[in-house]
Motif scaffolding. Structure first.
Motif, PDB file in Angstrom:
ATOM      1  N   ARG A 311      -0.518  -7.013  -7.133  1.00 30.04           N
ATOM      2  CA  ARG A 311       0.561  -7.057  -6.151  1.00 30.04           C
ATOM      3  C   ARG A 311       0.082  -6.385  -4.873  1.00 30.04           C
ATOM      4  N   GLN A 314       1.351  -2.785  -0.729  1.00 25.64           N
ATOM      5  CA  GLN A 314       1.983  -1.601  -1.298  1.00 25.64           C
ATOM      6  C   GLN A 314       1.843  -0.407  -0.353  1.00 25.64           C
ATOM      7  N   THR A 315       2.834   0.459  -0.397  1.00 28.07           N
ATOM      8  CA  THR A 315       2.822   1.694   0.382  1.00 28.07           C
ATOM      9  C   THR A 315       2.873   2.880  -0.569  1.00 28.07           C
ATOM     10  N   ASP A 346       8.479   2.122  -7.610  1.00 27.98           N
ATOM     11  CA  ASP A 346       7.752   1.529  -8.728  1.00 27.98           C
ATOM     12  C   ASP A 346       7.040   2.599  -9.551  1.00 27.98           C
ATOM     13  N   THR A 358       5.089   4.737  -5.223  1.00 24.81           N
ATOM     14  CA  THR A 358       4.722   3.486  -4.557  1.00 24.81           C
ATOM     15  C   THR A 358       5.966   2.704  -4.199  1.00 24.81           C
ATOM     16  N   ASP A 360       7.127  -1.226  -2.810  1.00 21.64           N
ATOM     17  CA  ASP A 360       6.662  -2.607  -2.728  1.00 21.64           C
ATOM     18  C   ASP A 360       7.178  -3.247  -1.445  1.00 21.64           C
ATOM     19  N   ASN A 361       6.284  -3.826  -0.652  1.00 22.73           N
ATOM     20  CA  ASN A 361       6.677  -4.486   0.588  1.00 22.73           C
ATOM     21  C   ASN A 361       6.659  -6.012   0.482  1.00 22.73           C
ATOM     22  N   SER A 370       7.206  -2.461   5.837  1.00 17.15           N
ATOM     23  CA  SER A 370       7.462  -1.222   5.116  1.00 17.15           C
ATOM     24  C   SER A 370       8.947  -0.945   5.049  1.00 17.15           C
ATOM     25  N   LYS A 390      -0.680   3.003   3.852  1.00 17.86           N
ATOM     26  CA  LYS A 390      -0.374   1.576   3.746  1.00 17.86           C
ATOM     27  C   LYS A 390      -1.642   0.792   3.423  1.00 17.86           C
ATOM     28  N   LEU A 394      -1.617  -2.937  -5.749  1.00 14.24           N
ATOM     29  CA  LEU A 394      -1.367  -2.424  -7.092  1.00 14.24           C
ATOM     30  C   LEU A 394      -2.009  -3.355  -8.109  1.00 14.24           C
ATOM     31  N   LEU A 436      -3.608   2.057  -7.904  1.00 15.68           N
ATOM     32  CA  LEU A 436      -3.675   1.562  -6.536  1.00 15.68           C
ATOM     33  C   LEU A 436      -5.111   1.578  -6.031  1.00 15.68           C
ATOM     34  N   GLU A 439      -6.327  -2.381  -0.120  1.00 15.77           N
ATOM     35  CA  GLU A 439      -6.068  -3.822  -0.076  1.00 15.77           C
ATOM     36  C   GLU A 439      -7.364  -4.626   0.065  1.00 15.77           C
TER      37      GLU A 439
END
Length: 462
Positions: A311, A314-315, A346, A358, A360-361, A370, A390, A394, A436, A439
């Motif tokens: 996923r 994520q932040t 989450d 965390t 989820d965006n 965000s 940012k 995940l 995490l 990205e």
């Protein structure tokens, strides 16, 4: 009656040829008595663009013309009745009227906008279900078009309505069950109706959920989800060509996959199926002969490693305060603030003086942005120091007894020895280990883990 429900997604209804393949699937199983459909591929995206209210009159007309073109290309192959033609014309006119009304709304009329958006988006499923009903009729099926709003009763929370389970069961018993012996019911996913008669939606992707709810309400024997992939894969095949379709997976494992990013099943789909222990089959409408994945309560195999989910967007929010040290109530204060601003958390990890969570965006309400507002941040900073990271992803390793199996962590960290793992959660569930990563590293991480856990591990059997 021992019946099945077949749900067809948008790509399965993209054109006449695709609808014909779906009709073949319905005809191949006499036990399939309820068909739930999404909007034809491309239509929902066009309707969403119209719902923004930001298009010019020319752009709105162009979007409506594209919707009409998608449906007309299917309709030209059918002998539609005057009633069906009138319904399609009325729906297309309705799309234009609602889109114009949305465009004329003033700032601050968000509640009206959301209600009109539900009416607008619902037109996609109404169009596709009308056409697919006729496809079945012309193939010799005694098909009956049913407006799901006569059954799917919901709250008035437009855009994310909550289903009234007991009412749906009662209405389905009255209005659907008596038809099943002699007719195949074709109806819509994704949409419902509140007690005042207003159209609602269950959230994007809710067609699978609709099928599961109707399956529960009519006591079906199986729910078949027909999409454009041959089942649930060990991971996203777009990331690694070595991913392969699973023959079976448990409800718990599938729920973890759906929650943590796998898009084959909507996260809510499994809830009704699990409540009534109804098996769910996932297969490809393009290649039904290739089989698919069966999701059920108990599976024959229970490998430690079943699949890997990803996923993105994520932040990581870290809150730190020395007041946490041996002081009760601090976590309650933090989570009260998060709840006040409707933030869904989450993963959570804690130390003596800090908490990392965390956010989820990728959800329907975030729009890829965000969820952290400045006003919420100001309130949090009154009680603690806040750090925000940012551009994270995940990764969830999904299987069985992960929390008690030896060597899971060793293999994971050996595989990712040069990757900066920002956060890790294990133990809350025996079916997943989550962490995490940055990205930009996500694709490489998934490929390496899949190679280590599956390709070198006898296809997932530990």
């Amino acid at each position: 009656m021992n019946h099945k429900i077949a749900k067809f997604g948008g790509t399965s209804l993209a054109n006449f040829e695709a609808m014909s393949r779906c009709a073949d699937i319905v005809l191949s199983s006499q036990s399939t008595r309820i068909v739930v459909v999404s909007a034809s591929s491309g239509v929902t995206n066009l309707l969403v663009s119209l719902s923004t209210g930001s298009l010019s009159a020319t752009q709105r007309n162009d979007a409506i013309a594209k919707i009409s073109g998608i449906q007309s290309a299917i309709a030209t192959h059918l002998e539609l009745s005057s009633q069906q033609l009138s319904l399609i014309d009325d729906l297309l006119e309705k799309v234009g009227d609602i889109a114009t009304s949305i465009a004329r709304l003033n700032v601050g009329e968000e509640q009206v906008r959301t209600q009109l958006t539900d009416q607008l988006l619902a037109c996609g499923e109404q169009l596709s279900s009308t056409l697919f009903t006729q496809v079945l009729i012309e193939r010799g099926v005694n098909a009956h078009w049913l407006d799901v709003r006569d059954v799917m009763r919901t709250s008035s929370d437009f855009g994310k309505a909550t289903v009234c389970i007991d009412t749906v069961a009662q209405l389905a018993s009255e209005r659907m069950t008596p038809l099943l012996e002699k007719q195949v019911i074709v109806t819509q996913g994704f949409i419902g109706c509140d007690t005042q008669g207003n159209t609602t939606t269950l959230g994007r992707g809710g067609s699978d959920y609709s099928a599961a709810l109707l399956g529960e309400a009519t006591h079906c024997s199986q729910i078949d989800i027909w999409t454009d992939v041959t089942g649930i894969f060990t991971t996203d095949p777009r990331i690694t060509a070595q991913a392969y379709a699973l023959e079976e997976i448990s409800f718990n494992e599938a729920a973890e996959m759906a929650t943590f990013g796998a898009k084959v099943l909507h996260p809510s789909t499994l809830i009704p199926a699990m409540r009534c222990n109804i098996p769910v089959f996932v297969g490809s409408s393009r290649a039904p002969e290739s089989g698919g994945t069966i999701v059920r309560n108990e599976t024959e195999s229970k490998p430690v490693y079943r699949a890997i989910a990803l996923r993105r967007e994520q932040t990581l929010l870290t809150v730190t305060s020395m007041d946490m040290l041996h002081a009760p109530g601090f976590l309650a204060r933090v989570f009260t603030i998060l709840a006040k601003y409707n933030l869904s958390v989450d993963l959570v990890t804690t130390s003596e003086v800090s908490v990392a969570i965390t956010l989820d965006n990728t959800g329907s309400n975030s729009g890829g942005n965000s969820q952290i507002s400045q006003v919420m941040l100001d309130e949090l900073e009154e009680v603690c120091q806040v750090t925000i990271e940012k551009d994270l992803a995940l990764v969830a390793l999904i299987g069985n007894a992960i929390d008690t199996s030896y060597g899971v962590g060793t293999r994971l960290f050996a595989t990712l020895h040069d990757v900066n793992v920002r956060m890790i959660c294990q133990g809350a569930s025996s079916h997943n280990l989550c962490f995490l990563v940055e990205e930009r590293q996500a694709t490489d991480v998934i490929s390496r883990l899949h190679h280590a856990m599956f390709e070198q591990n006898a296809r997932g059997v530990a």
